[in-house]
Design an enzyme around this catalytic site. Sequence first.
Site, PDB file in Angstrom:
ATOM      1  CG  PHE A   1      33.209  40.865  47.299  1.00 13.09           C
ATOM      2  CD1 PHE A   1      32.762  42.158  47.610  1.00 13.09           C
ATOM      3  CD2 PHE A   1      32.449  39.928  48.094  1.00 13.09           C
ATOM      4  CE1 PHE A   1      31.855  42.511  48.522  1.00 13.09           C
ATOM      5  CE2 PHE A   1      31.545  40.308  49.075  1.00 13.09           C
ATOM      6  CZ  PHE A   1      31.000  41.548  49.197  1.00 13.09           C
TER       7      PHE A   1
ATOM      8  N   GLY B   1      32.535  32.164  46.283  1.00 16.35           N
ATOM      9  CA  GLY B   1      33.645  32.806  45.652  1.00 16.35           C
ATOM     10  C   GLY B   1      33.173  33.185  44.262  1.00 16.35           C
ATOM     11  CG  LEU B   2      33.549  31.536  40.810  1.00 15.64           C
ATOM     12  CD1 LEU B   2      32.532  30.578  40.223  1.00 15.64           C
ATOM     13  CD2 LEU B   2      34.741  31.737  39.911  1.00 15.64           C
ATOM     14  CB  CYS B   3      32.431  37.851  43.677  1.00 17.55           C
ATOM     15  SG  CYS B   3      32.822  37.112  45.261  1.00 17.55           S
ATOM     16  N   GLY B   4      35.729  37.992  42.242  1.00 22.36           N
ATOM     17  CA  GLY B   4      36.992  38.622  41.994  1.00 22.36           C
ATOM     18  C   GLY B   4      37.646  38.880  43.382  1.00 22.36           C
TER      19      GLY B   4
END
Lengths: 138, 293
Positions: free
Chosen positions: B92, B87-90
């Site tokens: 996406f 995760g930690l990709c907005g």
Amino acid sequence: MANKILLEVVTPDKLLLSKEVDVVVATSVEGEFAVLAGHVPFLTSLAVGELKLKDGNATDYAAINGGFAEITGQKFTVLAESAELAREIDVDRARKARERAEQRLAKSASEQINYARAEAALKRAMLRMKVAERTRAA
Amino acid sequence: MASLRDIQTKIAGVKKTRQITRAMNMVSAAKLRGVQEKTERFRPYAAKFAEVLGSLSQGVDPGIHPLLAQPDKVEKVALILFTADRGLCGSFNMNLINAGLRFIKEQQGAGKQVQLYIVGRKGRDFFKRRPEVDVKEALTGVMNVVDFDLAVQVARMGLNAFLSGEVQEVYYLYSNFRSMARLIPTVAKLLPIAPEAVAGEAAKTGGQEYMTEPSAEQILVDLLPRYVNVRIYSGLLETATSEQAARMSAMDNATRNCKDMIENLTLLYNKARQAAITTELMDIVGGAEALKG
């Protein structure tokens, strides 16, 4: 150089080889064939087999794990999903792969798909070993 | 009002967070470069492949290969969904998953069943909580290193489902990398291979006439399964590129938010300090006045 042919071996990961040579000998599904510069445009499926390139007195080998070849007058392009130059082959790895494949082959004789896959793996491993030995002998 | 010490602790915390997000941004930038290089190296293969395939398949008869056979009736389709592992990709992953859900709804609206194949942990985790969706297989922990072997593995899932007759059509959903800011979830049809699509490749390149051995059809039969691998690989590469781009901009935003927060907190801290000094002064002055009596 009119009498040389440019050999390119392309895999999805990289351009493995790009070199001007005198003769290319490749293994198609129908057998070995040699190509010189000035060949007519030609397209063929390559079997799991060796590729031999001769340039002057030097001969070099590569292992091609199936693919196809496109030949135009001055250029010989090999498209393979995987290929290795003889000097880059890891013989130990190939030997282990062969042993694994043999074991799997013995075990999966009943299941058709696995059998075919193991057989293909065995073929590739044996080819790699053969090609690697060629350069050692030379 | 929060005490001086509280504010200081908070500032230190946010600074640490900023350090982490900044580092993640840089890691993503490096990975993005790596994937882009891979894409670059793949391009000659893909281009040559399309060229050869195009010139071979002019006026080809769909009957020669099962991968070209258009089904009479489609009852069940398969969707191969690509997501990231992390995760930690907005938004996406959610964008991809939502596009997947939309696709499933559409197909079901048309009276077809959908079975799902997932690449990437985030997609699998999401659909685990949705038992009504038929997830056949999921590959996880693979998006970190996208290579051709992975593409072959993914393609095999699709090919098996199609060739066994379990499904009549196979689609794949990947993230199309248009630019750093435009990552578009895109559905494309994988199987059966549309002859027009193949012919389209020829139009682009102006195919060459060849002498062939074995016959052109025989070579084509050999080529088509590889074509599936090529398409999956480029889809995977685009998705991996998009993932890193998405994470980069998400981390960039986070770093900027940290900066704003630090500024605000510092302001608050200074105000609180001033107030404390003022109160202390008042106390001293008050005390002195009292002593004078």
